[in-house]
Design a protein around this motif. Structure first.
Motif, PDB file in Angstrom:
ATOM      1  N   SER A 298      -2.375  -0.948  -8.944  1.00 31.79           N
ATOM      2  CA  SER A 298      -3.750   0.192  -9.072  1.00 31.79           C
ATOM      3  C   SER A 298      -3.400   1.423  -8.531  1.00 31.79           C
ATOM      4  N   LEU A 299      -3.862   2.760  -9.196  1.00 31.58           N
ATOM      5  CA  LEU A 299      -3.892   3.886  -8.729  1.00 31.58           C
ATOM      6  C   LEU A 299      -5.257   4.421  -8.300  1.00 31.58           C
ATOM      7  N   TYR A 300      -5.375   4.788  -7.036  1.00 30.65           N
ATOM      8  CA  TYR A 300      -6.825   5.278  -6.531  1.00 30.65           C
ATOM      9  C   TYR A 300      -6.678   6.559  -6.306  1.00 30.65           C
ATOM     10  N   SER A 301      -7.934   7.475  -6.666  1.00 28.39           N
ATOM     11  CA  SER A 301      -7.871   8.723  -6.408  1.00 28.39           C
ATOM     12  C   SER A 301      -9.279   9.341  -5.780  1.00 28.39           C
ATOM     13  N   ARG A 302      -9.334  10.041  -4.720  1.00 30.68           N
ATOM     14  CA  ARG A 302     -10.709  10.339  -4.225  1.00 30.68           C
ATOM     15  C   ARG A 302     -11.780  10.583  -4.982  1.00 30.68           C
ATOM     16  N   ILE A 303     -12.902  10.328  -4.686  1.00 28.04           N
ATOM     17  CA  ILE A 303     -14.063  10.818  -5.429  1.00 28.04           C
ATOM     18  C   ILE A 303     -14.459  12.116  -4.511  1.00 28.04           C
ATOM     19  N   LYS A 304     -14.667  13.270  -5.193  1.00 24.68           N
ATOM     20  CA  LYS A 304     -14.837  14.599  -4.370  1.00 24.68           C
ATOM     21  C   LYS A 304     -16.286  14.951  -4.419  1.00 24.68           C
ATOM     22  N   VAL A 305     -17.387  13.969  -5.040  1.00 25.82           N
ATOM     23  CA  VAL A 305     -18.703  14.423  -5.024  1.00 25.82           C
ATOM     24  C   VAL A 305     -19.088  14.398  -3.834  1.00 25.82           C
ATOM     25  N   SER A 306     -20.068  15.347  -3.155  1.00 28.58           N
ATOM     26  CA  SER A 306     -20.736  15.342  -1.992  1.00 28.58           C
ATOM     27  C   SER A 306     -21.927  14.737  -1.973  1.00 28.58           C
ATOM     28  N   PHE A 307     -22.043  13.372  -1.301  1.00 31.28           N
ATOM     29  CA  PHE A 307     -23.382  13.044  -0.957  1.00 31.28           C
ATOM     30  C   PHE A 307     -24.056  13.163   0.454  1.00 31.28           C
ATOM     31  N   GLN A 308     -25.432  13.555   0.221  1.00 25.19           N
ATOM     32  CA  GLN A 308     -25.947  14.327   1.262  1.00 25.19           C
ATOM     33  C   GLN A 308     -26.623  13.076   2.126  1.00 25.19           C
TER      34      GLN A 308
ATOM     35  N   PHE B 225       1.137  -1.222   0.026  1.00 29.52           N
ATOM     36  CA  PHE B 225      -0.086  -0.018   0.077  1.00 29.52           C
ATOM     37  C   PHE B 225       0.940   1.163  -0.022  1.00 29.52           C
ATOM     38  N   VAL B 226       0.653   1.941  -0.914  1.00 20.75           N
ATOM     39  CA  VAL B 226       1.656   3.402  -1.065  1.00 20.75           C
ATOM     40  C   VAL B 226       0.730   4.576  -0.975  1.00 20.75           C
ATOM     41  N   LEU B 227       1.060   5.456  -0.003  1.00 20.31           N
ATOM     42  CA  LEU B 227       0.035   6.470   0.195  1.00 20.31           C
ATOM     43  C   LEU B 227       0.912   7.751  -0.395  1.00 20.31           C
ATOM     44  N   PHE B 228       0.245   8.353  -1.197  1.00 18.90           N
ATOM     45  CA  PHE B 228       0.964   9.443  -2.005  1.00 18.90           C
ATOM     46  C   PHE B 228       0.668  10.659  -1.471  1.00 18.90           C
ATOM     47  N   ASP B 229      -0.930  11.106  -1.172  1.00 15.94           N
ATOM     48  CA  ASP B 229      -1.167  12.329  -0.619  1.00 15.94           C
ATOM     49  C   ASP B 229      -2.602  12.068   0.264  1.00 15.94           C
ATOM     50  N   ASP B 230      -3.058  13.332   0.527  1.00 20.23           N
ATOM     51  CA  ASP B 230      -4.467  13.036   1.116  1.00 20.23           C
ATOM     52  C   ASP B 230      -5.482  12.430   0.276  1.00 20.23           C
ATOM     53  N   ASP B 231      -5.647  12.428  -0.917  1.00 19.86           N
ATOM     54  CA  ASP B 231      -6.276  12.118  -2.075  1.00 19.86           C
ATOM     55  C   ASP B 231      -5.814  10.947  -2.880  1.00 19.86           C
ATOM     56  N   ARG B 232      -4.936  10.388  -2.927  1.00 15.69           N
ATOM     57  CA  ARG B 232      -4.266   9.439  -3.715  1.00 15.69           C
ATOM     58  C   ARG B 232      -3.545   8.388  -3.109  1.00 15.69           C
ATOM     59  N   PHE B 233      -3.870   7.062  -3.497  1.00 16.31           N
ATOM     60  CA  PHE B 233      -2.991   6.079  -2.864  1.00 16.31           C
ATOM     61  C   PHE B 233      -2.845   4.956  -3.979  1.00 16.31           C
ATOM     62  N   GLY B 234      -1.884   4.019  -3.816  1.00 21.62           N
ATOM     63  CA  GLY B 234      -1.703   2.811  -4.856  1.00 21.62           C
ATOM     64  C   GLY B 234      -1.477   1.786  -4.152  1.00 21.62           C
ATOM     65  N   PHE B 235      -1.689   0.575  -4.927  1.00 16.33           N
ATOM     66  CA  PHE B 235      -1.358  -0.793  -4.293  1.00 16.33           C
ATOM     67  C   PHE B 235      -0.590  -1.670  -5.387  1.00 16.33           C
ATOM     68  N   ILE B 236       0.450  -2.055  -4.748  1.00 15.86           N
ATOM     69  CA  ILE B 236       1.251  -2.964  -5.877  1.00 15.86           C
ATOM     70  C   ILE B 236       0.574  -4.555  -5.634  1.00 15.86           C
ATOM     71  N   TRP B 237       0.241  -5.040  -6.629  1.00 13.41           N
ATOM     72  CA  TRP B 237      -0.174  -6.442  -6.407  1.00 13.41           C
ATOM     73  C   TRP B 237       1.112  -7.367  -6.944  1.00 13.41           C
ATOM     74  N   LEU B 238       1.656  -8.000  -5.795  1.00 14.14           N
ATOM     75  CA  LEU B 238       2.990  -8.717  -5.901  1.00 14.14           C
ATOM     76  C   LEU B 238       3.015  -9.763  -6.916  1.00 14.14           C
TER      77      LEU B 238
END
Length: 376
Positions: free
Chosen positions: A344-354, A325-338
């Motif tokens: 896999s690169l992940y980016s935060r969804i910034k939609v506001s769900f009420q 698990f690789v933490l890049f910043d507050d909104d992105r992280f990654g995972f290396i599947w050995l």
């Protein structure tokens, strides 16, 4: 019947209540905004009557039906499924789906295995276009001790395209739960698990390019985790035997003291990991690791040992395999599947769900159990 786990916002627009489906951006652009399209519409009439219209397909609104199943659950059914079909048959439907969902044509995809996986995903999703079930999901609760703010993330999953994952924190563990699924791993399954008590010290940037060096580091930690789990099981068995044999209440505080010490040790490990998270270090993927998105950050805050769930088609022979698990910043992280040599690169969804907050931690945990049981 499909379990629609991603939040479906209901919007009141004049005399209509519209249910929208939020979709990830086109692969592999995880930082692009979410897409959305209407799924159904309720036309409010006079005298408390209403009509339901299905919005799926390309022929406009048509007759549908909604049924309230139980609290926090309802289903929609299309009564005119011919509106979902195209004159050119399944081939035209597949090509249209490919343009809309992937932003490309069949001629753009040269790899035969990728064509096969994309076709499987089309068949997997299109078989549910006439009857859908919706169940409420909660966004994960947060606390000041969390590594980053939990929430929903868009992630790259190789030839399966972009999928939605919910990141939540559970003491010494962080969990990534699939909110959308694919023919291998369905929605509701825990795609990655991060061991926050075992941060990884990456080698220098040149040695990091060597996949065998990273693999050696991860497998050493995996063996350490295995030994610690065995020792914990043995200690727990000994405590259980001691409690059964104890005849004096004086023995009771001893067990409580050991448990408190264990909790302090775990908390100390988490605090140490978060202290390290403030710094950054150079990062590059090892040679041979495949990434759908080459535009990943070249610095990271911290890495942890973790496991990722892999399986065959139809969720056959699932197993958890080691990864990073690789933490890049507050909104992105990654995972290396050995084992897959994939990233896999992940980016935060910034939609506001009420109104999506869980009423309690217990309610959120119960929801996670429920959606996983639906997937199995």
């Amino acid at each position: 019947m499909l379990c629609a786990l991603l939040p479906i916002p209901l919007q009141v627009d004049g005399l209509f209540i519209i249910g929208w489906m939020y979709l990830p951006p086109h692969d592999p652009h995880v930082d692009d905004p979410m897409r959305f399209k209407p799924l159904f519409r309720i036309h409010l009439m006079e005298r408390k009557s209403a009509t339901v219209e299905c919005m799926y397909g390309h022929k406009g609104p048509h007759n549908g039906h909604i049924q309230i199943v139980k609290k926090d659950e309802f289903s929609t059914k299309c009564n005119q499924t011919d509106h979902h079909r195209m004159s050119g048959g399944r081939q035209e439907e597949f090509r249209t789906w490919l343009r809309e969902e992937w932003g490309r044509t069949l001629e753009d995809i040269f790899h035969e295995h990728m064509q096969e996986l994309i076709l499987m995903k089309f068949i997997y999703t299109s078989q549910y276009d006439n009857c859908l079930t919706y169940r409420r999901i909660y966004l994960p609760p947060s606390s000041p001790e969390d590594l980053i703010k939990p929430g929903l993330f868009k992630g790259t999953y190789g030839s399966h395209g972009l999928e939605i994952v919910m990141l939540s924190f559970h003491g010494r563990k962080a969990k990534g739960t699939k909110i959308t699924g694919d023919p291998n791993i369905p929605a509701g399954q825990q795609t990655v698990e991060i061991d926050l008590a075992h941060p990884l010290q990456l080698p220098d940037i040149e040695n990091l390019r060597d996949f065998s060096e990273l693999s050696r580091i991860v497998l050493e930690v995996q063996e350490q985790v295995r030994r610690e789990e065995q020792e914990e099981e043995q200690r727990q068995e000994e405590e259980d035997c001691s409690q059964q044999a104890a005849s004096s209440p004086a023995a009771q505080p001893l067990g409580g003291g050991e448990g408190a010490e264990g909790e302090q040790t775990a908390a100390g490990a988490e605090r140490a990991a978060q202290d390290k998270a403030a710094a950054s270090q150079p990062f590059v993927l090892p040679m041979g690791v495949i990434s759908r998105n080459e535009d990943y950050p070249r610095t990271c805050r911290i890495c942890f040992y973790g496991t990722g769930l892999i399986a065959g088609h139809g969720f056959t022979s699932p197993e958890r395999t080691p990864g990073v698990f690789v933490l890049f910043d507050d909104d992105r992280f990654g995972f290396i599947w050995l084992e897959l040599k994939s990233f896999s690169l992940y980016s935060r969804i910034k939609v506001s769900f009420q109104n999506a907050e869980a009423p309690s931690r217990e309610a959120f945990d119960e929801m996670l159990k429920n959606i996983q049981s639906l997937a199995t």
